[in-house]
Enzyme design. Sequence first.
Site, mmCIF file in Angstrom:
data_model
loop_
_atom_site.group_PDB
_atom_site.id
_atom_site.type_symbol
_atom_site.label_atom_id
_atom_site.label_comp_id
_atom_site.label_asym_id
_atom_site.label_seq_id
_atom_site.Cartn_x
_atom_site.Cartn_y
_atom_site.Cartn_z
ATOM 1 C CG HIS A 113 2.746 4.502 7.371
ATOM 2 N ND1 HIS A 113 2.006 4.778 6.254
ATOM 3 C CD2 HIS A 113 2.506 3.216 7.688
ATOM 4 C CE1 HIS A 113 1.351 3.699 5.894
ATOM 5 N NE2 HIS A 113 1.628 2.735 6.749
ATOM 6 C CE LYS B 115 -3.803 -2.013 2.637
ATOM 7 N NZ LYS B 115 -4.624 -1.840 3.835
ATOM 8 C CG HIS C 83 -1.099 6.819 5.297
ATOM 9 N ND1 HIS C 83 -1.339 7.166 6.596
ATOM 10 C CD2 HIS C 83 -1.281 5.488 5.228
ATOM 11 C CE1 HIS C 83 -1.667 6.097 7.290
ATOM 12 N NE2 HIS C 83 -1.642 5.058 6.475
#
Length: 91
Positions: A14, A8, A11
């Site tokens: 994190h 994924k 963003h």
Amino acid sequence: FSSPNIAKEMHVGHLRSTILGDTVANLLEWLGHDVVRLNHVGDWGTQFGMLLEYMRREEQLSSQPEDKLLVGDLMGFYRKAKQEFDKDDGF
């Protein structure tokens, strides 16, 4: 410290666990402890296996030139692959 799912997109969320982990590591080092800083990316075989199988089934591997696929496209494929994986035992 953040251990994101590498199938994924990264963003801003994190950053929180990364900053917290770095802060704790700095504190422990300051207190004299030996600290090993690791960021475990986990077992990514399942995520990429699902992604590639979904793209193969949907004929996305050959229908789009590689330079046209964006990370955001892969995110959409991954979400759909995860749905298929969860509902279809044969997937």
